[in-house]
Design a protein around this motif. Structure first.
Motif, mmCIF file in Angstrom:
data_model
loop_
_atom_site.group_PDB
_atom_site.id
_atom_site.type_symbol
_atom_site.label_atom_id
_atom_site.label_comp_id
_atom_site.label_asym_id
_atom_site.label_seq_id
_atom_site.Cartn_x
_atom_site.Cartn_y
_atom_site.Cartn_z
ATOM 1 N N LYS B 76 -2.627 -4.759 12.014
ATOM 2 C CA LYS B 76 -3.517 -3.599 12.021
ATOM 3 C C LYS B 76 -2.878 -2.428 11.254
ATOM 4 N N ASN B 77 -1.585 -2.229 11.566
ATOM 5 C CA ASN B 77 -0.854 -1.152 10.885
ATOM 6 C C ASN B 77 -0.812 -1.382 9.384
ATOM 7 N N ASN B 80 -4.143 -0.792 7.890
ATOM 8 C CA ASN B 80 -4.389 0.655 7.770
ATOM 9 C C ASN B 80 -3.638 1.248 6.589
ATOM 10 N N THR B 81 -2.349 0.817 6.467
ATOM 11 C CA THR B 81 -1.535 1.312 5.347
ATOM 12 C C THR B 81 -2.161 0.891 4.021
ATOM 13 N N ILE B 83 -5.272 0.148 3.436
ATOM 14 C CA ILE B 83 -6.507 0.911 3.212
ATOM 15 C C ILE B 83 -6.183 2.303 2.664
ATOM 16 N N GLU B 84 -5.171 2.926 3.292
ATOM 17 C CA GLU B 84 -4.767 4.268 2.839
ATOM 18 C C GLU B 84 -4.289 4.230 1.390
#
Lengths: 242, 169
Positions: B76-77, B80-81, B83-84
């Motif tokens: 998940k992390n 998210n990274t 995606i960022e």
């Protein structure tokens, strides 16, 4: 009222009584049972093995609860007493006991005596059990507490005369044990036999049935009492005296 | 003695019963209690082992669950990274594309201007040539009636010469 066993015949001066025949029948039943069980022993037990395991486990655990680590040498004797007394008591409830007669020769005359009589209604058997139980108790006491500790139960070198009296009491207690062991079992089974005989003589059909159930109960209870008392006495005597 | 006789106590029978019981007790111990105890112990051991294995499996399962949770959290992390990072990259790419496009369009405009200037220059030259041609023709027509042939020739030659020079310049 006759309370001694009837002699059927003698083999080389050995008197064979009807209780001896009952004892031998008990032996045969127990040995047959052992043969049946030992042939089918497995990790997945059948119904007979299951019941036997439950009984053995019960005695093992009960002895362990009372005597702790000493259970390993106490329980085989306790269980043997229980099995032998139980079988001897229960087979006496089967038809044929006291009813089948045998023509015994008694000093130039022939008399009809019962061929089979409850083995535990013979004081020779109950006394034999009592003697074995008490001797084993003392043997284990010497073996596991030591000869010195064993004798201090009966002879004390303390100054107070009360301890000498306690020693005498302990000694007489051992004699009483033999008497109480043998007469309790003998008395219960003999009296039960006499009650059954009386009931059969009053009315043979139906009337003896509740007494028969009571006798079965007595048979189990007496076997249990003998076994449990032996267990407790063995535990007390193998415990080091304070 | 009378009591003993009454109860039928006899030493031979007593001894027989003692020996008989000891034999039965021995047989019971040897062929019943010991084998059954062995079986009971073996079963107990197996049950204990199975319980231990089951506990171990439970621990492994718990570990796997924890690991799964951890991996999911990490994933998940990471997502998210990513995606960022992607968002940032998209913005950068967008800006780059816009800049490129601007630069390209400016270049196209410059090229077009340059081409237009060249075209204009060529056109000017052509118009100039054409106007000289027209002027020559006008001079020839106007002067033909006023001057003699020699003068005409001189004027024409001079005018043409000047025109040629102008053209050359």
């Amino acid at each position: 009222m006759q309370i001694k066993p009837d002699m059927l015949f003698s083999i080389a001066n050995f008197p064979v009584t009807n209780t001896i025949i009952a004892t031998i029948i008990s032996d045969i039943i127990i040995i047959s049972f052992i043969l049946i069980i030992s042939r089918a022993i497995s990790l997945k037990p059948n119904s007979i093995q299951n019941v036997t395991e439950v009984v053995i486990d019960y005695f093992m655990e009960t002895t362990r609860e009372i005597a702790g680590e000493r259970a390993s040498f106490i329980y085989p004797w306790v269980l043997s007493f229980f099995i032998f007394i139980l079988v001897s008591n229960l087979i006496a409830q089967f038809p044929g006991f006291e009813s089948i007669t045998f023509k015994a020769s008694m000093s130039n005359s022939h008399i009809k005596v019962p061929l089979l009589k409850a083995a535990t209604s013979d004081l020779n058997l109950t006394l034999a059990f009592a003697v074995i139980s008490v001797i084993l108790t003392h043997y284990f006491s010497i073996k596991y507490t030591g000869i010195k500790a064993y004798f201090t139960r009966f002879i004390t070198f303390r100054v107070f005369p009360i301890f000498l009296f306690v020693g005498i009491l302990e000694f007489s207690n051992e004699i009483t044990k033999i008497i109480s062991f043998s007469f309790r079992l003998f008395g219960n089974i003999s009296s039960g036999e006499k009650i059954m005989e009386t009931m059969y003589n009053i009315f043979s059909f139906g009337l003896p049935l509740p007494f028969m159930l009571l006798e079965i109960l007595v048979a189990i209870i007496q076997a249990m009492i003998f076994a449990m008392l032996t267990m407790v006495f063995m535990h007390i005597m193998t415990d080091k005296p304070h | 003695m009378e009591i003993i006789q009454k109860f039928g106590l006899e030493i031979k029978l007593l001894l027989f019963q003692i020996v008989n019981f000891l034999i039965i007790a021995f047989i019971l111990k040897k062929f019943l209690y010991i084998p059954l105890k062995k079986i009971l112990d073996e079963r107990k051991h197996k049950i204990e082992q199975s319980l231990l294995e089951s506990n171990n499996t439970k621990i492994i399962l718990e570990g796997a669950k924890e690991e799964r949770k951890k991996l999911l959290f990490e994933a998940k992390n990471n997502a998210n990274t990513l995606i960022e990072t992607a968002k940032v990259s998209i913005v950068e790419a967008k800006e780059k594309i816009i800049m490129e496009t601007k630069r390209h369009s400016e270049q196209i405009l410059d090229d077009a201007k340059q081409r237009a200037a060249t075209e204009f220059k060529i056109m000017n030259n052509q118009i100039e040539k054409m106007s000289i041609d027209v002027s020559r023709k006008i001079i020839l027509r106007v002067l033909s009636d006023l001057f003699s042939d020699d003068e005409k020739q001189k004027f024409i030659s001079r005018a043409l010469k000047k025109l040629d020079e102008k053209i050359k310049n």
